[in-house]
Design a protein around this motif. Structure first.
Motif, PDB file in Angstrom:
ATOM      1  N   LEU A 299      31.463  43.191  42.893  1.00 42.14           N
ATOM      2  CA  LEU A 299      31.221  42.635  41.550  1.00 42.14           C
ATOM      3  C   LEU A 299      32.457  41.659  41.271  1.00 42.14           C
ATOM      4  CD1 LEU A 299      30.511  45.408  39.185  1.00 42.14           C
ATOM      5  CD2 LEU A 299      29.086  43.785  39.973  1.00 42.14           C
ATOM      6  N   LYS A 300      33.791  41.785  41.657  1.00 40.71           N
ATOM      7  CA  LYS A 300      34.865  40.952  41.656  1.00 40.71           C
ATOM      8  C   LYS A 300      34.498  39.610  42.399  1.00 40.71           C
ATOM      9  CE  LYS A 300      38.157  44.344  39.904  1.00 40.71           C
ATOM     10  NZ  LYS A 300      39.371  44.873  40.444  1.00 40.71           N
ATOM     11  N   SER A 301      34.275  40.191  43.587  1.00 41.39           N
ATOM     12  CA  SER A 301      34.017  39.061  44.599  1.00 41.39           C
ATOM     13  C   SER A 301      32.918  37.889  43.995  1.00 41.39           C
ATOM     14  CB  SER A 301      33.422  39.420  46.015  1.00 41.39           C
ATOM     15  OG  SER A 301      32.964  38.460  46.932  1.00 41.39           O
ATOM     16  N   GLU A 302      31.729  38.598  43.402  1.00 46.42           N
ATOM     17  CA  GLU A 302      30.676  37.704  43.090  1.00 46.42           C
ATOM     18  C   GLU A 302      31.390  36.898  41.708  1.00 46.42           C
ATOM     19  OE1 GLU A 302      27.607  40.534  42.212  1.00 46.42           O
ATOM     20  OE2 GLU A 302      26.795  40.744  44.147  1.00 46.42           O
ATOM     21  N   LYS A 303      31.989  37.619  40.811  1.00 47.41           N
ATOM     22  CA  LYS A 303      32.420  37.072  39.849  1.00 47.41           C
ATOM     23  C   LYS A 303      33.478  35.774  40.284  1.00 47.41           C
ATOM     24  CE  LYS A 303      34.914  37.865  35.571  1.00 47.41           C
ATOM     25  NZ  LYS A 303      35.428  39.167  34.777  1.00 47.41           N
ATOM     26  N   ASN A 304      34.303  35.959  41.290  1.00 48.71           N
ATOM     27  CA  ASN A 304      35.187  34.838  41.665  1.00 48.71           C
ATOM     28  C   ASN A 304      34.444  33.734  42.221  1.00 48.71           C
ATOM     29  OD1 ASN A 304      37.399  36.316  40.956  1.00 48.71           O
ATOM     30  ND2 ASN A 304      37.546  37.359  42.984  1.00 48.71           N
ATOM     31  N   ASN A 305      33.047  33.976  42.670  1.00 48.59           N
ATOM     32  CA  ASN A 305      32.395  32.959  43.745  1.00 48.59           C
ATOM     33  C   ASN A 305      31.586  32.178  42.500  1.00 48.59           C
ATOM     34  OD1 ASN A 305      33.299  33.793  45.971  1.00 48.59           O
ATOM     35  ND2 ASN A 305      31.640  35.099  46.423  1.00 48.59           N
ATOM     36  N   GLU A 306      31.568  32.767  41.364  1.00 45.06           N
ATOM     37  CA  GLU A 306      30.741  31.741  40.170  1.00 45.06           C
ATOM     38  C   GLU A 306      31.382  30.565  39.814  1.00 45.06           C
ATOM     39  OE1 GLU A 306      29.974  34.575  37.296  1.00 45.06           O
ATOM     40  OE2 GLU A 306      28.101  35.697  38.416  1.00 45.06           O
TER      41      GLU A 306
END
Length: 319
Positions: A312-319
């Motif tokens: 979830l953190k990785s997806e959030k950083n990629n947005e």
């Protein structure tokens, strides 16, 4: 001759159509007739009809009538079930709460968890009293187990309800928050496993056991099998659910069901075991499996929770 045959066939068809869906009075009379025939047949059997021609004729007549009337009543019931089911479903769906309970798996899980939470509080209070009254470490460990279990369930219910206050549905609203709850529940289950290990150690080394008075052991056995079976079924169902708090509740229920396994075994061995059975050996083997299983559930939940948070953190950083 052909006209007579056609008339007979027409009468039979008319009678068949009538018997397929007769008036309510006929259905009631059919049930009464079935009860009277079955009761009469049992009475003749008790009296003893062999050797008496009149009673034998009566007995076989009643046997035949019992089979016919009972089969006719079963036919009514089978025909009635679909319409009864539709009426019950309509009644359930007419109420907002029961409709949501039937349709929403997450909501149903939470409602049932409230009952389990109440039972955990009750078991904790009972074993706490027994532990203090009889200075029993065994009951004290049980009390600790159910206290932690109640806290775990209560925590999940609190956070789930807090997340659902924004609307009337019980669907995922905050992935990161629910993943943290899932991970934290895994940590608490590890703590719960320590209490469970203490209980099992007491049973093995101090020859302690769960006991149930008289024939209530069979009622508990039936409840335990039901609890274990439903916990496993619901665990697989919950895996498809997006809400991690719902999955956490099902994991808690499985942990609770594992205690039922060891409790059922010790109760049955104590009640029906013979001198040739090494109860300590069985308790040790089952206790190790149950204890190891609860530790595994806690560890897996922690790993899954941490992994989900990273994604979830990785997806959030990629947005």
């Amino acid at each position: 001759m052909k006209k007579i045959i056609d008339r007979i066939v027409a009468i039979f068809k008319k009678a068949w159509e009538y018997l397929k869906d007769p008036p309510t009075l006929v259905k009631v009379l059919s049930f009464i007739s079935a009860l009277l025939c079955v009761g009469g047949a049992m009475a003749v059997i008790i009296i003893g009809y062999q050797g008496n021609i009149a009673l034998e004729i009566l007995a076989y007549t009643l046997f035949g009538l019992s089979a016919i009337t009972f089969s006719y009543c079963v036919y009514f019931i089978v025909r009635w079930i679909p319409s009864a089911k539709r009426k019950i479903m309509d009644m359930i769906d007419s109420n907002r709460f029961t409709h949501t309970l039937r349709k929403d798996y997450g909501f149903r899980t939470v409602i049932f968890a409230i009952g389990s939470f109440t039972m955990s509080i009750a078991f904790s209070a009972f074993n706490g009293y027994m532990g203090i009254a009889f200075a029993s470490i065994f009951n004290g460990a049980l009390a600790m187990y159910y206290i932690v279990l109640a806290l775990v369930r209560g925590g999940v219910l609190f956070h789930h309800g807090k997340g659902a206050k924004k609307d009337d549905t019980y669907h995922e609203k905050d992935d990161e928050r629910r993943a943290k709850i899932y991970r934290n529940i895994g940590i608490l289950i590890l703590i719960l496993s320590v209490a469970l290990s203490a209980i099992i150690a007491q049973m093995i080394f101090d020859d302690r056991h769960f006991s149930y008075p008289g024939w209530t052991v069979f009622a508990f056995a039936a409840y335990a099998f039901f609890k274990i079976t439903m916990s496993i079924i619901n665990l697989f169902k919950a895996r498809k659910h997006d809400d991690m708090t719902v999955r956490a509740i099902r994991n808690i229920n499985l942990t609770d069901a594992m205690v039922s396994i060891i409790a059922l075994q010790t109760a049955l061995l104590h009640t029906f075991g013979t001198e040739g059975i090494d109860i300590s050996l069985y308790n040790t083997l089952t206790g190790c499996v149950v204890s190891g299983g609860t530790y595994a559930i806690g560890i897996i939940m922690i790993v899954v929770g941490v992994k989900t948070l990273k994604i979830l953190k990785s997806e959030k950083n990629n947005e």
